[in-house]
Design a protein around this motif. Structure first.
Motif, PDB file in Angstrom:
ATOM      1  N   ASP A 215      13.674   5.270  12.663  1.00  0.00           N
ATOM      2  CA  ASP A 215      12.503   4.650  12.063  1.00  0.00           C
ATOM      3  C   ASP A 215      11.249   4.884  12.893  1.00  0.00           C
ATOM      4  O   ASP A 215      11.304   5.071  14.115  1.00  0.00           O
ATOM      5  N   ASN A 216      10.105   4.823  12.193  1.00  0.00           N
ATOM      6  CA  ASN A 216       8.814   4.907  12.858  1.00  0.00           C
ATOM      7  C   ASN A 216       8.467   3.570  13.504  1.00  0.00           C
ATOM      8  O   ASN A 216       9.027   2.523  13.163  1.00  0.00           O
ATOM      9  N   ALA A 217       7.486   3.606  14.392  1.00  0.00           N
ATOM     10  CA  ALA A 217       7.023   2.365  15.007  1.00  0.00           C
ATOM     11  C   ALA A 217       6.369   1.458  13.979  1.00  0.00           C
ATOM     12  O   ALA A 217       6.576   0.239  13.987  1.00  0.00           O
ATOM     13  N   MET A 218       5.566   2.043  13.072  1.00  0.00           N
ATOM     14  CA  MET A 218       4.836   1.257  12.078  1.00  0.00           C
ATOM     15  C   MET A 218       4.850   2.006  10.752  1.00  0.00           C
ATOM     16  O   MET A 218       4.728   3.228  10.717  1.00  0.00           O
ATOM     17  N   ARG A 219       4.976   1.238   9.687  1.00  0.00           N
ATOM     18  CA  ARG A 219       4.865   1.841   8.352  1.00  0.00           C
ATOM     19  C   ARG A 219       4.060   0.915   7.447  1.00  0.00           C
ATOM     20  O   ARG A 219       4.399  -0.260   7.279  1.00  0.00           O
ATOM     21  N   PHE A 220       3.002   1.462   6.858  1.00  0.00           N
ATOM     22  CA  PHE A 220       2.213   0.768   5.849  1.00  0.00           C
ATOM     23  C   PHE A 220       2.641   1.285   4.485  1.00  0.00           C
ATOM     24  O   PHE A 220       2.623   2.503   4.247  1.00  0.00           O
ATOM     25  N   ARG A 221       2.982   0.370   3.568  1.00  0.00           N
ATOM     26  CA  ARG A 221       3.468   0.793   2.256  1.00  0.00           C
ATOM     27  C   ARG A 221       3.174  -0.280   1.216  1.00  0.00           C
ATOM     28  O   ARG A 221       2.718  -1.381   1.545  1.00  0.00           O
ATOM     29  N   ASN A 222       3.447   0.065  -0.042  1.00  0.00           N
ATOM     30  CA  ASN A 222       3.251  -0.881  -1.149  1.00  0.00           C
ATOM     31  C   ASN A 222       1.867  -1.523  -1.122  1.00  0.00           C
ATOM     32  O   ASN A 222       1.709  -2.728  -1.285  1.00  0.00           O
ATOM     33  N   GLY A 223       0.859  -0.683  -0.900  1.00  0.00           N
ATOM     34  CA  GLY A 223      -0.498  -1.204  -0.882  1.00  0.00           C
ATOM     35  C   GLY A 223      -0.844  -1.996   0.353  1.00  0.00           C
ATOM     36  O   GLY A 223      -1.792  -2.786   0.334  1.00  0.00           O
ATOM     37  N   GLY A 224      -0.110  -1.797   1.447  1.00  0.00           N
ATOM     38  CA  GLY A 224      -0.343  -2.560   2.663  1.00  0.00           C
ATOM     39  C   GLY A 224      -1.598  -2.128   3.393  1.00  0.00           C
ATOM     40  O   GLY A 224      -2.068  -0.990   3.273  1.00  0.00           O
ATOM     41  N   ALA A 225      -2.150  -3.044   4.167  1.00  0.00           N
ATOM     42  CA  ALA A 225      -3.313  -2.777   5.006  1.00  0.00           C
ATOM     43  C   ALA A 225      -3.221  -3.678   6.228  1.00  0.00           C
ATOM     44  O   ALA A 225      -2.178  -4.290   6.499  1.00  0.00           O
ATOM     45  N   GLY A 226      -4.323  -3.775   6.962  1.00  0.00           N
ATOM     46  CA  GLY A 226      -4.352  -4.595   8.159  1.00  0.00           C
ATOM     47  C   GLY A 226      -5.063  -3.869   9.275  1.00  0.00           C
ATOM     48  O   GLY A 226      -5.351  -2.669   9.182  1.00  0.00           O
ATOM     49  N   GLU A 227      -5.342  -4.587  10.352  1.00  0.00           N
ATOM     50  CA  GLU A 227      -6.055  -4.027  11.489  1.00  0.00           C
ATOM     51  C   GLU A 227      -5.301  -4.352  12.775  1.00  0.00           C
ATOM     52  O   GLU A 227      -4.896  -5.500  12.991  1.00  0.00           O
ATOM     53  N   TRP A 228      -5.110  -3.308  13.605  1.00  0.00           N
ATOM     54  CA  TRP A 228      -4.430  -3.453  14.886  1.00  0.00           C
ATOM     55  C   TRP A 228      -5.353  -2.944  15.983  1.00  0.00           C
ATOM     56  O   TRP A 228      -5.858  -1.817  15.916  1.00  0.00           O
TER      57      TRP A 228
END
Length: 556
Positions: free
Chosen positions: A398-411
């Protein structure tokens, strides 16, 4: 004279009448009862137990006879060499212990059935089998045993004192017919569980001997359920869905219109060895901590999830600020958000085991997207995270992070590394890619390091369309953390390298959301002078109260 053997007239008539009767009753072409009639059904043996000190009351009134008859006798073997009779009996044990109790019932047709269960007798333990329907305090001088799904009902507050231990039974120990043990706070219910660094509140399995740090380890997962808190804060989905991991019939619903909703306090809590799946279907396990539509009025800080079978912590919508979170050795994703989460987080830490694990962060926007909710996707802000994967040589992928299903956010200002594959995937077949292009998905001033998938940012980002922008806003360098996944005191996630980027100030965060929707409240976020979840040269905030510390993974 010859005498013929003739039947007198009356005798002859009687014999003729008896012939068909003899033929009918002599025919046995059906079941064991003859004549093709229904077979007798065995009764059902069932009982509950209520422990009060050394005295246990057993109630077998739930035993039934499917034939409509009655249970004629109840015989008990109490597991200590003694026995008793009666539908409801009380028995006093002479010593602390686990006793295998057997009930045998006999119905009015002589059919028998039996049932067995293990009963724990300990005056210092309280078995909780019923929902919390009045204000209740669990005290530190007792251990509380969750015997099934225990709900804190609306209008009720459960207070848990610092130092209290709560243990969940495994499925084969539960006597309430529930499929798992878990503590669930309903909407408008309240939990006040404020532990301290010296006296944490521990949720774990009944198999966990807390006096023996080595009895259970990172691979002992799924031994009970978990902790679930449900609130009235906004979510992206219409209506009030039921939370995952709990049967729909339980009515465990979440969601509302109060962003400041207050579900209580969770502080200095360690949740260990949970994640059991009631349905047995993969993906339907209970998270270590589930937060469904939890509002910003709720306090959540210093939470550990250790060796959970499913995700460590998952948010379904809501607006809560969660700080000082540690997730270690879980079987799936460490952090997971969905259903329109618009809260904030700071000082998040995870380390994954080489034998099982998912993504460091799985970041979904919706369960279901419609024209009415398309701008209500998850879009929180997270600062000062340290995400450590299962190692570059792990067999996981697996990857460290995955954005999916219309996901967003700020890191921002985070350290992300030691993963076997890539660092980042932004799905291009849904609105997650659009959110990146529109400025709602932001990754800035983070340090990536040590990936099996490559040695620079372009090589660890899946899909070339994001490479340049992410590489310009972040760096790839070794932060100088010490990583160990064995209990040798070698885990030290404080960065020691010089030349790390200067942290970005909160005033410069984008905090961008679609017009007409509510942005996260950044007020609780602190500006600090370091990257990652731990301050260099300062004590680890996990010291003393976490399983990572108590079982020797970190050097205190």
């Amino acid at each position: 004279m010859f005498h013929s053997l003739r039947t007198p007239p009356f005798g002859r008539l009687l014999a003729l009448l008896l012939v068909p009767f003899l033929v009918l009753t002599g025919c046995d072409s059906g079941g064991e009862n003859g004549g093709g009639g229904e077979e007798e059904q065995v009764p059902t043996a069932s009982f509950t137990s209520t422990v009060n000190g050394f005295e246990v009351t057993f109630d077998a009134s739930g035993s039934t006879d499917p034939d409509g008859g009655t249970i004629q006798s109840y015989t008990w073997e109490f597991g200590d060499g003694t026995s008793g009779t009666g539908a409801t009996v009380s028995h006093t044990y002479q010593a602390i212990g686990d006793y295998d109790v057997t009930l045998e019932v006999i119905d009015d047709e002589g059919q028998t059935a039996s049932s067995s269960s293990t009963v724990t007798v300990n005056p210092d333990q309280i078995v909780v089998s019923d929902d919390i329907t009045a204000n209740t305090t669990w005290t530190a001088d007792k251990t509380y045993i969750l015997n099934g799904l225990i709900f804190v009902n609306p209008g009720v507050t459960l207070t848990i004192e610092p130092g209290t231990v709560i243990k969940g039974r495994s499925q084969n120990q539960i006597t309430t017919n529930d499929g798992a043990s878990a503590l669930i706070i309903r909407r408008d219910g309240n939990i006040e569980a404020a532990g301290t660094a010296d006296s944490p509140i521990i949720f774990t399995s009944t198999a966990d001997d807390l006096e023996d740090p080595a009895d259970l380890g990172p691979s002992d997962r799924g031994l009970w359920g978990g902790l679930i808190v449900l609130g009235n804060a906004p979510i992206s989905e219409p209506g009030s869905p039921t939370v995952e991991g709990v049967p729909d019939s339980e009515g465990a619903r979440f969601g509302g219109d109060d962003p400041a909703d207050d579900s209580g306090t969770l502080q200095y809590i360690s949740i260990r060895h949970g994640g059991f799946s009631i349905s047995g279907v993969s993906g339907d396990e209970i998270n270590g901590l589930t937060l469904g539509a939890v509002g910003s009025g709720t306090t959540i800080d210093h939470i550990e999830v250790f060796a959970n079978l499913d995700d460590g912590i998952e948010w379904f919508g809501g607006t809560v600020h969660a700080t000082h979170l540690a997730v270690a050795f879980c079987g799936d994703d460490s952090f997971d958000w969905d259903t329109g989460f618009r809260g904030t987080g700071q000082y998040w830490f995870t380390i994954q085991a080489p034998d099982a694990g998912g993504r460091g962060a799985e970041l979904d926007g919706f369960d279901t997207v419609t024209n009415d909710n398309q701008d209500l996707f998850s879009d929180p802000v997270v600062v000062n995270a340290t995400l450590l994967g299962s190692g570059t040589t792990s067999s996981l992928s697996d990857n460290a992070m995955r954005f999916r299903n219309g996901g967003a956010g700020e890191w921002y200002n985070s350290l992300i590394g030691s993963f076997p594959a890539g660092g980042l995937r932004i799905d291009t077949d849904d609105a997650a890619a659009d959110n990146f292009n529109d400025g709602f998905l932001v990754l800035r001033n983070n340090v990536y390091f040590s990936f099996g998938g490559g040695s620079d940012i372009p090589s660890i980002v899946e899909g070339t369309q994001f490479d340049s922008a992410i590489a310009q806003a972040n760096t790839f360098q070794d932060p100088g953390v010490s990583i160990s996944r064995t209990a040798d005191g070698g885990l030290d996630p404080r960065p020691t390298a010089s030349g790390l980027p200067t942290p970005e100030a909160k005033a410069n965060f984008d905090n961008a959301v679609p017009q007409g929707t509510s942005a996260p409240d950044l007020t609780p976020i602190e500006d600090v002078n370091y990257l990652g979840a731990f301050a260099p040269g300062q004590p680890l905030w996990t010291d003393g109260w976490t399983a990572l510390s108590q079982t020797g993974f970190t050097a205190n």
